[in-house]
Write a protein that holds these residues in place. Structure first.
Motif, mmCIF file in Angstrom:
data_model
loop_
_atom_site.group_PDB
_atom_site.id
_atom_site.type_symbol
_atom_site.label_atom_id
_atom_site.label_comp_id
_atom_site.label_asym_id
_atom_site.label_seq_id
_atom_site.Cartn_x
_atom_site.Cartn_y
_atom_site.Cartn_z
ATOM 1 N N VAL A 68 0.850 -1.194 0.000
ATOM 2 C CA VAL A 68 0.000 0.000 0.000
ATOM 3 C C VAL A 68 0.886 1.245 0.000
ATOM 4 N N GLY A 69 0.646 2.153 -0.912
ATOM 5 C CA GLY A 69 1.398 3.406 -0.978
ATOM 6 C C GLY A 69 0.528 4.575 -0.568
ATOM 7 N N TYR A 70 0.981 5.344 0.424
ATOM 8 C CA TYR A 70 0.187 6.454 0.963
ATOM 9 C C TYR A 70 0.962 7.751 0.830
ATOM 10 N N LEU A 71 0.379 8.735 0.155
ATOM 11 C CA LEU A 71 1.013 10.049 0.043
ATOM 12 C C LEU A 71 0.794 10.810 1.341
ATOM 13 N N ASP A 72 1.821 10.852 2.164
ATOM 14 C CA ASP A 72 1.766 11.535 3.453
ATOM 15 C C ASP A 72 2.649 12.775 3.368
ATOM 16 N N GLN A 73 2.016 13.954 3.328
ATOM 17 C CA GLN A 73 2.760 15.196 3.129
ATOM 18 C C GLN A 73 3.542 15.617 4.371
ATOM 19 N N HIS A 74 3.367 14.907 5.489
ATOM 20 C CA HIS A 74 4.027 15.302 6.736
ATOM 21 C C HIS A 74 5.260 14.459 7.054
ATOM 22 N N VAL A 75 5.579 13.500 6.170
ATOM 23 C CA VAL A 75 6.739 12.657 6.443
ATOM 24 C C VAL A 75 8.020 13.487 6.305
ATOM 25 N N ALA A 76 8.996 13.194 7.150
ATOM 26 C CA ALA A 76 10.253 13.959 7.128
ATOM 27 C C ALA A 76 11.201 13.372 6.084
ATOM 28 N N LEU A 77 11.932 14.247 5.406
ATOM 29 C CA LEU A 77 12.958 13.825 4.463
ATOM 30 C C LEU A 77 14.322 14.105 5.091
ATOM 31 N N LYS A 78 15.221 13.133 5.011
ATOM 32 C CA LYS A 78 16.496 13.193 5.728
ATOM 33 C C LYS A 78 17.476 14.144 5.045
ATOM 34 N N GLN A 79 18.016 15.067 5.834
ATOM 35 C CA GLN A 79 19.024 15.989 5.303
ATOM 36 C C GLN A 79 20.246 15.203 4.832
ATOM 37 N N GLY A 80 20.805 15.624 3.700
ATOM 38 C CA GLY A 80 21.957 14.937 3.134
ATOM 39 C C GLY A 80 21.598 14.008 1.996
ATOM 40 N N MET A 81 20.299 13.688 1.862
ATOM 41 C CA MET A 81 19.848 12.856 0.743
ATOM 42 C C MET A 81 19.474 13.756 -0.431
ATOM 43 N N SER A 82 19.829 13.334 -1.620
ATOM 44 C CA SER A 82 19.435 14.076 -2.820
ATOM 45 C C SER A 82 18.049 13.620 -3.260
ATOM 46 N N GLU A 179 7.096 3.283 -6.609
ATOM 47 C CA GLU A 179 6.915 2.042 -5.837
ATOM 48 C C GLU A 179 5.887 1.117 -6.479
ATOM 49 N N LYS A 180 4.984 1.688 -7.307
ATOM 50 C CA LYS A 180 3.933 0.924 -8.001
ATOM 51 C C LYS A 180 3.238 -0.053 -7.051
ATOM 52 N N PRO A 181 2.686 0.444 -5.942
ATOM 53 C CA PRO A 181 2.012 -0.462 -5.007
ATOM 54 C C PRO A 181 0.707 -0.992 -5.614
ATOM 55 N N GLU A 182 0.190 -2.069 -5.013
ATOM 56 C CA GLU A 182 -1.106 -2.594 -5.483
ATOM 57 C C GLU A 182 -2.223 -1.597 -5.224
ATOM 58 N N ILE A 183 -2.020 -0.740 -4.217
ATOM 59 C CA ILE A 183 -3.039 0.258 -3.874
ATOM 60 C C ILE A 183 -2.355 1.594 -3.619
ATOM 61 N N LEU A 184 -2.855 2.634 -4.257
ATOM 62 C CA LEU A 184 -2.390 4.000 -4.018
ATOM 63 C C LEU A 184 -3.426 4.740 -3.180
ATOM 64 N N LEU A 185 -2.977 5.414 -2.129
ATOM 65 C CA LEU A 185 -3.840 6.261 -1.318
ATOM 66 C C LEU A 185 -3.311 7.689 -1.444
ATOM 67 N N TYR A 208 -3.350 3.851 -14.818
ATOM 68 C CA TYR A 208 -2.905 3.058 -13.665
ATOM 69 C C TYR A 208 -3.767 1.799 -13.554
ATOM 70 N N GLU A 209 -3.132 0.638 -13.599
ATOM 71 C CA GLU A 209 -3.877 -0.623 -13.636
ATOM 72 C C GLU A 209 -4.371 -1.049 -12.255
ATOM 73 N N ASN A 210 -3.667 -0.634 -11.219
ATOM 74 C CA ASN A 210 -4.034 -1.048 -9.873
ATOM 75 C C ASN A 210 -5.096 -0.118 -9.280
ATOM 76 N N ALA A 211 -5.500 -0.428 -8.038
ATOM 77 C CA ALA A 211 -6.558 0.353 -7.384
ATOM 78 C C ALA A 211 -5.987 1.611 -6.727
ATOM 79 N N PHE A 212 -6.812 2.647 -6.657
ATOM 80 C CA PHE A 212 -6.422 3.806 -5.852
ATOM 81 C C PHE A 212 -7.638 4.453 -5.213
ATOM 82 N N ILE A 213 -7.372 5.116 -4.082
ATOM 83 C CA ILE A 213 -8.371 5.955 -3.416
ATOM 84 C C ILE A 213 -7.815 7.372 -3.419
#
Length: 518
Positions: A68-82, A179-185, A208-213
């Motif tokens: 399951v792939g969830y678009l969470d706008q509050h997740v932190a991104l690690k400094q130093g990663m491109s 990530e092409k999860p089976e389900i996109l949220l 998109y062939e898979n399910a999404f909400i």
């Protein structure tokens, strides 16, 4: 095949119920739009099904081995990663499988024939899995999605810590799509996308062939990509076949049918009560009166849903300002490095201007530089006379522990409690919302609190940074009406041409002056 089954779900915050005995199923390949007014629980529902929040009652059951792939706008991104590093993490499970395969290869020289056969079979399976999941063309996949979302404009080697909120959201969305999860949220994925990249996402979801909400208040976008609507209202979720426009048509028809049945039943109840009252004391007619009373007692009484307060955004006008609201001379905006060429801009009284252009080119920075919230790198800004500016920021930067009541009272201490409550109610907030802390409200409800501050000040220049983000359809339409009727001037950033095109007098395209088109 059912990918997700939700049964008898109930949940609330304090004494405010969000869901009451709700059931829901997501089937393979379904493209679902999850809609409802601000505060009806759409994001809460997403948090429950992703197990970020435990429901008070009910069960959430995913099919086995679902990614399951969830678009969470509050997740932190690690400094130093491109940006490239973050996008590649979408394939981490494949890198792990490759490491497992390499470990098998390392062991092959030290095992007997039987164990060697097992290792060869396992490495063959892993090799097949890597090929099937495009492991050997990861970089081209990363480039494809990065280009589609405009991430290549920032430079894929750029540190994610240096990105704006909108740019970070694009990176997270890109990682999720890779990530092409089976389900996109997806919770409001277009909020920080510009027109070109909304179009790319539209085409991506159409194919998109898979399910999404999908949660979205961008109705044209929603209409173009979903085939089913689940509507959240009054603690229930109701399924409608078709796009948003079809849902609206059927929902309105149902409301009219219920209202008609209610009216008819109320007339019947009145007649029955009248008959009982007139005949129960009369010996000759008392049995008929008892029969009517039994009928009354057995009636399944229709109840109309309580009318929710509808937002009303009427801006107060301050005195007339001078002819020029601001003028910039050789203005260069930015932080550590320039975001613009030297700008000579001016805005006159009566103009309503939209700032357009891709994310990250400096639209918000320009607004903040004009308002002197951040210093210019070079040049000057001269504000006109008698300005009364109302500024709507894209997002609040700090967690707010005030209740809505306290938040407005702190801005307008001369208001009575009745006036504060009335002001918030005019913005479409219920008593439960008004007494809740700002931080527990939905994004749309928080936006209404900030709009409440704006409409209760006298202004002659409104500076609005993405004011429609998170607002439901009804609130967005009301805001558009109010801005059309506003006699002052407007400087607006919006990614929704449908919202601003027949509202503004001028459009300034930031791509003409930015230094950030890579």
């Amino acid at each position: 095949m059912s990918l997700l089954t939700v049964t008898n779900l109930s949940h609330g915050f304090g004494d405010r119920a969000i869901f009451e005995d709700v059931s829901f199923r997501l089937l393979q390949g379904e493209h679902i739009g999850l809609v409802g007014a601000n505060g009806e629980g759409k994001s809460t529902f997403m948090n429950i099904i992703t197990r970020k929040l435990e429901p008070d009652e009910g069960k959430v059951i995913w099919a086995k081995r679902m990614r399951v792939g969830y678009l969470d706008q509050h997740v932190a991104l690690k400094q130093g990663m491109s940006i490239r590093d973050v996008l590649r993490t979408a394939f981490q499970f494949l890198y792990d499988r490759e490491a497992e395969m390499n470990a098998h290869f390392s062991r092959m020289g030290d095992v007997d024939a039987d164990e060697l056969e097992v290792l060869l079979e396992e490495t063959g399976q892993i090799q097949e899995e890597l090929t099937h999941n495009d492991f050997y063309i990861i970089d081209s996949k990363v480039e494809e999605v990065a280009n589609g979302l405009g991430l290549d404009e920032f430079g894929l080697d750029r540190d994610v810590h240096d990105l704006s909120g909108g740019q970070r959201t694009k990176v997270l969305l890109g990682k999720l799509l890779l990530e092409k999860p089976e389900i996109l949220l997806l919770d409001e994925p277009t909020n920080y996308l510009d027109v070109e990249h909304i179009e790319w996402l539209r085409n991506y979801l159409l194919n998109y062939e898979n399910a999404f909400i999908l949660i979205s208040h961008d109705i044209p976008f929603l209409n173009s990509v979903v085939k089913l609507i689940y509507h959240m209202e009054n603690q229930q979720i109701t399924r409608y076949v078709g796009d948003y426009d079809e849902f609206l048509r059927v929902h309105e028809m149902k409301k009219q049918q219920v209202a008609s049945a209610f009216k008819k039943q109320q007339k019947e109840i009145a007649n029955l009560k009248d008959f009982v009252a007139r005949n129960k004391a009369n010996a000759a007619t008392s049995r008929m009166a008892q029969s009517r009373q039994k009928k009354l007692d057995k009636l399944d009484v229709i109840e109309l849903d309580a009318e929710k307060p509808k937002p009303q955004f009427d801006f107060k006008l301050a005195r007339t300002p001078g002819r020029y609201l601001f003028e910039t001379k050789e203005l260069v905006i930015g932080y550590d490095e320039p975001l613009s060429k030297a700008l000579d801009l001016s805005m006159e009284r009566g103009q309503k201007i939209a700032l357009s252009g891709a994310n990250g080119i400096g639209k918000t920075t320009l607004l903040r530089s004009i308002l002197a919230e951040i210093p210019a790198l070079a040049g000057t800004v001269e504000l006109g006379e008698h300005l009364a500016i109302g500024y709507f920021e894209q997002e609040s930067k700090v967690e707010n522990n005030n209740t809505c009541l306290e938040e407005i009272w702190s801005e307008f201490p001369h208001f009575t409690q009745y006036e504060v409550r009335a002001a918030l109610a005019r913005c479409g907030l219920t008593t439960k919302h008004i007494e809740s802390k700002v931080k527990v409200l939905s994004g749309g409800e928080r936006a209404k609190v900030r709009l409440c501050k704006l409409i209760n000040r006298e202004t002659n220049l409104l500076v609005l940074d993405e004011p429609t983000n998170h607002l439901d359809y009804e609130a967005k339409e009301e805001l558009k009406r109010a801005l059309n009727e506003y006699k002052g001037s407007i400087l607006l950033i919006s990614h929704e041409p449908d919202f601003y095109e027949d509202l503004v007098t001028d459009i300034w395209n930031g791509e003409n002056w930015t230094t950030k088109m890579f």
